[in-house]
Write a protein that holds these residues in place. Structure first.
Motif, PDB file in Angstrom:
ATOM      1  N   GLY A 128       2.550  -1.911 -12.402  1.00  0.00           N
ATOM      2  CA  GLY A 128       3.546  -2.023 -11.342  1.00  0.00           C
ATOM      3  C   GLY A 128       2.960  -1.728  -9.972  1.00  0.00           C
ATOM      4  O   GLY A 128       3.532  -0.960  -9.199  1.00  0.00           O
ATOM      5  N   SER A 129       1.844  -2.363  -9.648  1.00  0.00           N
ATOM      6  CA  SER A 129       1.118  -2.029  -8.420  1.00  0.00           C
ATOM      7  C   SER A 129       1.872  -2.398  -7.148  1.00  0.00           C
ATOM      8  O   SER A 129       1.615  -1.815  -6.090  1.00  0.00           O
ATOM      9  CB  SER A 129      -0.256  -2.721  -8.419  1.00  0.00           C
ATOM     10  N   GLY A 130       2.773  -3.366  -7.224  1.00  0.00           N
ATOM     11  CA  GLY A 130       3.551  -3.725  -6.037  1.00  0.00           C
ATOM     12  C   GLY A 130       2.675  -4.210  -4.895  1.00  0.00           C
ATOM     13  O   GLY A 130       2.004  -5.236  -4.991  1.00  0.00           O
ATOM     14  N   THR A 131       2.648  -3.452  -3.807  1.00  0.00           N
ATOM     15  CA  THR A 131       1.838  -3.814  -2.636  1.00  0.00           C
ATOM     16  C   THR A 131       0.358  -3.483  -2.818  1.00  0.00           C
ATOM     17  O   THR A 131      -0.466  -3.886  -1.994  1.00  0.00           O
ATOM     18  CB  THR A 131       2.329  -3.065  -1.397  1.00  0.00           C
ATOM     19  N   GLY A 132       0.032  -2.712  -3.855  1.00  0.00           N
ATOM     20  CA  GLY A 132      -1.349  -2.302  -4.077  1.00  0.00           C
ATOM     21  C   GLY A 132      -1.747  -1.062  -3.302  1.00  0.00           C
ATOM     22  O   GLY A 132      -2.914  -0.642  -3.353  1.00  0.00           O
ATOM     23  N   ALA A 133      -0.807  -0.434  -2.604  1.00  0.00           N
ATOM     24  CA  ALA A 133      -1.132   0.676  -1.702  1.00  0.00           C
ATOM     25  C   ALA A 133      -1.798   1.847  -2.417  1.00  0.00           C
ATOM     26  O   ALA A 133      -2.781   2.408  -1.925  1.00  0.00           O
ATOM     27  CB  ALA A 133       0.123   1.149  -0.980  1.00  0.00           C
TER      28      ALA A 133
ATOM     29  N   GLU B  18      -1.332 -12.192  -4.385  1.00  0.00           N
ATOM     30  CA  GLU B  18      -1.873 -12.558  -3.075  1.00  0.00           C
ATOM     31  C   GLU B  18      -1.632 -11.466  -2.042  1.00  0.00           C
ATOM     32  O   GLU B  18      -2.472 -11.233  -1.164  1.00  0.00           O
ATOM     33  CB  GLU B  18      -1.257 -13.878  -2.612  1.00  0.00           C
ATOM     34  N   ASN B  19      -0.499 -10.776  -2.137  1.00  0.00           N
ATOM     35  CA  ASN B  19      -0.228  -9.709  -1.171  1.00  0.00           C
ATOM     36  C   ASN B  19      -1.145  -8.508  -1.391  1.00  0.00           C
ATOM     37  O   ASN B  19      -1.602  -7.875  -0.435  1.00  0.00           O
ATOM     38  CB  ASN B  19       1.235  -9.267  -1.249  1.00  0.00           C
ATOM     39  N   ILE B  20      -1.414  -8.166  -2.642  1.00  0.00           N
ATOM     40  CA  ILE B  20      -2.368  -7.086  -2.923  1.00  0.00           C
ATOM     41  C   ILE B  20      -3.746  -7.449  -2.371  1.00  0.00           C
ATOM     42  O   ILE B  20      -4.415  -6.619  -1.747  1.00  0.00           O
ATOM     43  CB  ILE B  20      -2.441  -6.790  -4.432  1.00  0.00           C
ATOM     44  N   ALA B  21      -4.162  -8.700  -2.580  1.00  0.00           N
ATOM     45  CA  ALA B  21      -5.457  -9.146  -2.057  1.00  0.00           C
ATOM     46  C   ALA B  21      -5.480  -9.055  -0.537  1.00  0.00           C
ATOM     47  O   ALA B  21      -6.471  -8.605   0.065  1.00  0.00           O
ATOM     48  CB  ALA B  21      -5.741 -10.571  -2.513  1.00  0.00           C
ATOM     49  N   HIS B  22      -4.393  -9.462   0.113  1.00  0.00           N
ATOM     50  CA  HIS B  22      -4.292  -9.357   1.577  1.00  0.00           C
ATOM     51  C   HIS B  22      -4.426  -7.910   2.026  1.00  0.00           C
ATOM     52  O   HIS B  22      -5.171  -7.605   2.970  1.00  0.00           O
ATOM     53  CB  HIS B  22      -2.949  -9.924   2.046  1.00  0.00           C
ATOM     54  N   ASN B  23      -3.717  -7.012   1.344  1.00  0.00           N
ATOM     55  CA  ASN B  23      -3.761  -5.603   1.743  1.00  0.00           C
ATOM     56  C   ASN B  23      -5.133  -4.984   1.521  1.00  0.00           C
ATOM     57  O   ASN B  23      -5.546  -4.095   2.270  1.00  0.00           O
ATOM     58  CB  ASN B  23      -2.671  -4.821   0.992  1.00  0.00           C
ATOM     59  N   CYS B  24      -5.839  -5.457   0.508  1.00  0.00           N
ATOM     60  CA  CYS B  24      -7.234  -4.999   0.327  1.00  0.00           C
ATOM     61  C   CYS B  24      -8.079  -5.421   1.526  1.00  0.00           C
ATOM     62  O   CYS B  24      -8.816  -4.603   2.112  1.00  0.00           O
ATOM     63  CB  CYS B  24      -7.826  -5.582  -0.957  1.00  0.00           C
ATOM     64  N   ARG B  25      -7.970  -6.673   1.895  1.00  0.00           N
ATOM     65  CA  ARG B  25      -8.824  -7.202   2.956  1.00  0.00           C
ATOM     66  C   ARG B  25      -8.550  -6.544   4.309  1.00  0.00           C
ATOM     67  O   ARG B  25      -9.492  -6.215   5.042  1.00  0.00           O
ATOM     68  CB  ARG B  25      -8.663  -8.724   3.046  1.00  0.00           C
ATOM     69  N   VAL B  26      -7.271  -6.337   4.650  1.00  0.00           N
ATOM     70  CA  VAL B  26      -6.969  -5.756   5.960  1.00  0.00           C
ATOM     71  C   VAL B  26      -7.381  -4.287   6.021  1.00  0.00           C
ATOM     72  O   VAL B  26      -7.523  -3.731   7.119  1.00  0.00           O
ATOM     73  CB  VAL B  26      -5.476  -5.907   6.334  1.00  0.00           C
TER      74      VAL B  26
END
Length: 203
Positions: A45-50, A75-83
């Protein structure tokens, strides 16, 4: 540590926001860093990956995210990793109760926070959790035991593989429904304090 996390205003699977349990669980893990040392970790249940991003940046842990079989979440977790200047973490699309896509998992620790929103999903979550703990026990190269100090100051022996969960969103009778289901499935539940729970296979 400051993180930049993109959240959605809404999402059909409720994987759009940072929930309170994430912050409390992160704080608890910071106070108990030895639990994570050298372990392979899977977050359900990682959600945003935070939480996974925080743990990777803070402790350098080997961590894999997972959530529903949903492209937008991944895709959102990947985005949050990159930023947050982090290589994209490994991710598994998995809907609880369905066959797990990795047949021989070997994670030492499974973690989650605020995932008990829908009571009807409890049996599916327990099915997935039972599989991960059973199979990881067979396949892990680190079937060891570590001591965790509870809020009351007592020492609890925690065996790998283990499930650590923080739950802040719901309290009351729903809590007992999930934990009773775990006990019936052959899992042992221990409250470590601060609404953090340890779940192992019964021996």
């Amino acid at each position: 540590m400051d993180l930049s996390i993109r959240e959605f205003s809404s999402h059909q699977l409720n994987a759009n926001l940072l929930w309170p349990g994430t912050f409390f669980f992160a704080d608890w893990l910071v106070k108990n860093p030895s639990i994570l040392d050298g372990q392979r970790i899977l977050e359900l249940g990682s959600g945003t990956g935070a939480l996974a991003i925080f743990l990777r940046k803070t402790f350098g842990v080997d961590i894999t995210t997972s959530d529903y079989d949903d492209k937008d979440i991944e895709e959102n977790i990947a985005h949050n990793c990159r930023v947050n200047k982090l290589d994209v973490l490994p991710h598994i699309r998995h809907t609880w109760g369905d066959p797990f896509p990795i047949l021989q998992p070997d994670w030492n620790i499974v973690i989650a926070s605020d995932i008990l929103l829908y009571v009807k999903q409890y049996p599916n979550l327990i099915t997935t959790l039972s599989f991960l703990l059973e199979e990881s026990d067979l396949n892990s190269q680190k079937s060891v035991c570590t001591n965790i100090t509870t809020k009351a100051g007592t020492q609890v022996a925690a065996r790998h593989p283990m499930f650590l969960m923080s739950w802040r969103r719901r309290i009351g009778k729903d809590q007992s429904i999930f934990f009773d289901g775990c006990e019936k499935a052959g899992l042992e539940v221990q409250h470590l304090g601060d609404l953090v729970y340890l779940i192992n296979k019964k021996r």
